[in-house]
Structures are given as C-alpha cells and as structure tokens.
Motif scaffolding. Structure first.
Motif, mmCIF file in Angstrom:
data_model
loop_
_atom_site.group_PDB
_atom_site.id
_atom_site.type_symbol
_atom_site.label_atom_id
_atom_site.label_comp_id
_atom_site.label_asym_id
_atom_site.label_seq_id
_atom_site.Cartn_x
_atom_site.Cartn_y
_atom_site.Cartn_z
ATOM 1 N N ALA A 291 84.057 61.647 15.288
ATOM 2 C CA ALA A 291 85.234 61.921 14.724
ATOM 3 C C ALA A 291 85.321 61.619 13.010
ATOM 4 O O ALA A 291 84.561 60.679 12.961
ATOM 5 N N SER B 7 90.047 73.611 17.519
ATOM 6 C CA SER B 7 89.792 72.572 18.240
ATOM 7 C C SER B 7 89.377 71.454 17.534
ATOM 8 O O SER B 7 88.726 71.328 16.301
ATOM 9 N N ARG B 8 89.301 69.916 18.055
ATOM 10 C CA ARG B 8 88.974 68.707 17.550
ATOM 11 C C ARG B 8 87.228 68.761 17.453
ATOM 12 O O ARG B 8 86.845 68.416 16.421
ATOM 13 N N THR C 49 86.571 70.718 14.313
ATOM 14 C CA THR C 49 86.893 69.678 13.127
ATOM 15 C C THR C 49 85.778 68.843 13.018
ATOM 16 O O THR C 49 85.302 68.583 11.656
ATOM 17 N N HIS C 50 85.192 68.149 14.044
ATOM 18 C CA HIS C 50 84.119 67.084 14.021
ATOM 19 C C HIS C 50 82.956 67.572 13.353
ATOM 20 O O HIS C 50 82.442 66.903 12.241
#
Length: 174
Positions: free
Chosen positions: A40, A69-70, A73-74
């Motif tokens: 993250a 989605s996360r 992004t990560h």
C-alpha cells in the motif's frame, strides 16, 4: 541432537532455472487460488485471495482485476509483489513485478465462467483489466505423498526425536 536454524538452512539449495521453472509449474498446475500481496502507499503489505488464470506457467501469472481496485492502485505505485499458493503437500511463494495489462484479446483468451461471476459485463468492460506477474524467483516446499505422508513424517520425528526434514525445499531464479 540439537537442531538449529543453520542446519535447516543448509538443506535448501538453488536449482537451475529451466529445471526450477518446470518444478514450480508442476506445483502450480492444480492450484487455482493464490494469495496476492501488494504494498500500500503507506508501506503496509496487503494480501488477498485471487484466482489464477489457467495458463501454462512459464514465469508469468495472470489475474483479473477491477481497474479502480486497491490492488491495481498498489501495483501501479509499487510493482513488486508476492504470490503464494498452498497445495495438498506443497507450498509455493513467488516474488516478481506486476503490471496492469489492458489487452482485449488477452482478456478474451483468459475469460471463463468464474471470471464472469465477478465481472458480469464481459471482457469488453473497460473497468476490467489484467494483472500480469512476471515472476523473478520462487521458493517452494514439496512433501512427496501429500498431507498423509507429512503427518506420518511428523509422527516419526516425534517418536524418534529426530527433527522433521520438511520435505524438499528449493529457491529458484526464474
């Protein structure tokens, strides 16, 4: 007899890339769900189960994801990832670099009913992307004979007082 970390470390070796890739491919062949770990923005490691797509392992793994989605992004910010699987008698941990792939032909090639359950608008949906993991290395543990053989080996270690050898453990550069 004392069993220490140094003794356990000496057991593991490094295999040649071709032989190692074949062994990792063999261990991944029956696996469908992997734990996909990303970093993250604050540096926290985040893991989630994801379905691996059925392709012949050649050093790359493929996953479907939502564009917003996360995990996407990560991966965009920190592409270094880990993918781990647990089988009936094996465990595989791969490290590599992930990238977001927006290729309609590849999405159609990998599309299946399970993916459609998550993404009902089909592969043409612009919100659906692929995550490709280019594996750099893998470490695996393989207990020939599966869980029953492992249980028997653990019991034998307890009875004899000898340490459990843990099966085959190798690190592979892919």
């Amino acid at each position: 007899m004392a069993h220490n970390r140094m003794d356990a470390t000496r057991k593991w070796g490094t295999m040649a890339a071709d032989e190692g890739t074949r062994k990792v491919a063999e261990l991944l062949k029956e696996e469908r769900i992997a734990v996909f770990t990303t970093t993250a923005p604050d540096g926290t490691l985040m893991s989630r189960p994801m379905a691996m797509q059925e392709v012949e392992f050649d050093g790359d793994l493929w996953f479907f994801a939502a564009r917003d989605s996360r995990k996407v992004t990560h991966v965009t910010a920190h592409p270094q990832v880990n993918v781990a699987t647990v089988g009936s008698g094996s465990w595989v941990s791969l490290t590599g670099t992930a990238s977001v792939v927006d290729d309609l032909a590849k999405k159609k090639d990998l599309w299946n009913a399970v993916v459609e359950a998550w993404f009902p608008n089909g592969p043409e949906d612009p919100e659906v992307v692929l995550l490709r993991v280019d594996a750099a290395s893998a470490e695996y543990w393989d207990s020939p004979g599966g869980r029953l053989a492992t249980v028997i080996s653990l019991a034998k270690a307890k009875v004899t007082g000898q340490p459990y050898d843990g099966g085959e453990n190798e690190r592979v550069d892919l």
